[in-house]
Scaffold this active site. Structure first.
Site, mmCIF file in Angstrom:
data_model
loop_
_atom_site.group_PDB
_atom_site.id
_atom_site.type_symbol
_atom_site.label_atom_id
_atom_site.label_comp_id
_atom_site.label_asym_id
_atom_site.label_seq_id
_atom_site.Cartn_x
_atom_site.Cartn_y
_atom_site.Cartn_z
ATOM 1 N N UNK A 121 -25.308 15.461 0.767
ATOM 2 C CA UNK A 121 -24.553 15.916 1.995
ATOM 3 C C UNK A 121 -25.423 17.672 1.536
ATOM 4 N N LYS B 199 -27.005 18.408 5.000
ATOM 5 C CA LYS B 199 -25.052 19.115 6.140
ATOM 6 C C LYS B 199 -25.819 20.912 6.382
ATOM 7 C CE LYS B 199 -20.862 18.358 5.913
ATOM 8 N NZ LYS B 199 -19.744 18.432 5.142
ATOM 9 N N ASP C 44 -10.541 16.710 7.285
ATOM 10 C CA ASP C 44 -11.315 15.516 6.153
ATOM 11 C C ASP C 44 -11.509 14.087 7.284
ATOM 12 O OD1 ASP C 44 -11.942 16.571 3.866
ATOM 13 O OD2 ASP C 44 -9.922 16.121 3.978
ATOM 14 N N HIS D 48 -24.519 -0.247 13.503
ATOM 15 C CA HIS D 48 -25.404 0.734 14.166
ATOM 16 C C HIS D 48 -27.120 0.937 13.400
ATOM 17 C CE1 HIS D 48 -27.650 1.116 18.389
ATOM 18 N NE2 HIS D 48 -27.836 1.886 18.141
ATOM 19 N N THR D 49 -28.415 0.399 14.297
ATOM 20 C CA THR D 49 -29.485 0.684 13.766
ATOM 21 C C THR D 49 -30.323 0.826 14.493
ATOM 22 O OG1 THR D 49 -30.360 -1.615 13.430
ATOM 23 C CG2 THR D 49 -29.545 -1.390 11.974
ATOM 24 N N ASP E 203 -11.387 16.574 0.374
ATOM 25 C CA ASP E 203 -12.227 16.197 -1.340
ATOM 26 C C ASP E 203 -13.190 17.497 -1.181
ATOM 27 O OD1 ASP E 203 -13.611 15.201 1.213
ATOM 28 O OD2 ASP E 203 -13.776 13.739 0.703
#
Length: 340
Positions: A17, A20, A48, A137-138, A224
């Site tokens: 994270u 970000k 969230d 999905h890739t 969170d």
């Protein structure tokens, strides 16, 4: 699953994270998003997850979260990324139904077995909260990233918003801070095995159980702690009537976090978060950077009445959750966040 050093963090610029975008920058470009009466969550407050009412008794809770590798083991990365994504639904007081995998795969540096182990780690975490992975999905990518699009459900009148704390509430944090610091030490190849094991256990722990316990005590707000750090997510929990008084000495940190911090192993995201929060805390300095440390799969912030807080804390501790009362909700002050 045994931890394998598969060099995942070696091929990404920022870990977890901490990658970000700055929260301040995002606020300036998201004001075009439209509202509708069926959308029960607040677009303007960085909730969230979204809560969209389908019927009188049912609302869908939807979120999407993906991260770059924060550890070097594919299985553990998949599990951590899944726990991180699922947490948004738990923070809304909702139940997870299913999830879809989101994969950007670096085919130049990793073979397909990495992908297999990554997906296995994520699947195990989704099953842990009695939900299913139903597809995904890739794409090929120059950097590996992975996450989940998660769908949950909740009664329209029972979801928990992030900015509805009541004056007199106590704020409980359910995990120690420090994953950004420790993951930076890992990327610098300076993290010892004991601290790695502690970090893995912390990040792989779902917030599912903590959320279920909290709901028994009717929290007024929940969120969170992830990429914006403790102070950044507390900022998102503010409303026009309240301020937060933080009890700095009550905040737990992962073992080793303060030592690595003092060595200068601080993620760039912590400095971005510091800039984001400075306007609310004029005397904030770099000594408080630990409170801005970007977390990956961090704990819940539970706003709960003082009367219920000690009993809730005991129930969390009985389940071996490292929870602490770290703040109190007070009448609006000159400063929105006071660190004592």
């Amino acid at each position: 699953m045994q931890y394998k050093n598969q060099n995942l963090t070696h091929f990404v610029k920022a870990a977890g994270u901490a990658a970000k975008l700055s929260p301040g920058g995002l606020k300036t470009i998201l004001n075009f998003m439209q509202k509708t009466p069926a959308l029960l969550s607040d677009i303007g407050n960085n909730e969230d997850a979204s809560v969209y009412q389908i019927s009188r008794d049912l609302a869908l809770v939807q979120t999407l979260d993906f991260i770059t590798p924060i550890v070097d083991s594919a299985y553990h990365f998949g599990a951590i990324a899944a726990a991180n994504a699922l947490s948004d639904v738990f923070a809304m007081g909702a139940e997870v139904i299913n999830a879809l995998n989101i994969v950007g795969f670096d085919t130049c540096n990793h073979d397909v077995n990495i992908l297999k182990e990554l997906l296995e780690g994520a699947n195990d975490k989704v099953q842990e909260c009695n939900a299913l992975v139903v597809g995904g999905h890739t794409i090929e990518s120059t950097e590996l990233f992975f996450g989940l699009s998660v769908t949950g459900k909740v009664h329209p009148s029972k979801f928990i918003a992030n900015n509805t704390s009541k004056i007199g509430d106590c704020i409980i944090l359910t995990k120690p801070l420090g994953t950004g610091i420790l993951s930076t030490a890992l990327k610098a190849q300076m993290l010892n095995q004991k601290h790695l094991d502690i970090m893995l256990k912390n990040m792989m722990e779902l917030n599912y159980k903590a959320s279920q316990i909290a709901l028994k005590f009717h929290p007024s707000a929940m969120s969170d702690v992830t990429g914006f750090g403790l102070l950044g997510h507390l900022k998102e929990m503010l409303n026009k009537n309240i301020s937060f008084e933080i009890f700095q000495n009550e905040i737990l940190f992962l073992e080793g976090a303060k030592e690595y911090f003092n060595m200068g192993l601080i993620p760039a995201g912590a400095y971005k978060n510091l800039e984001f929060i400075k306007e609310l805390i004029p005397d904030l300095n770099e000594e408080k950077l630990l409170l801005c440390d970007p977390q990956t799969s961090g704990g819940l912030l539970i706003s709960i009445s003082e009367k219920e807080s000690l009993e809730c804390l005991k129930k969390l501790e009985d389940e071996n959750i490292q929870a602490k009362i770290i703040a109190k909700v007070v009448n609006k002050q000159e400063n929105d966040i006071i660190i004592s």
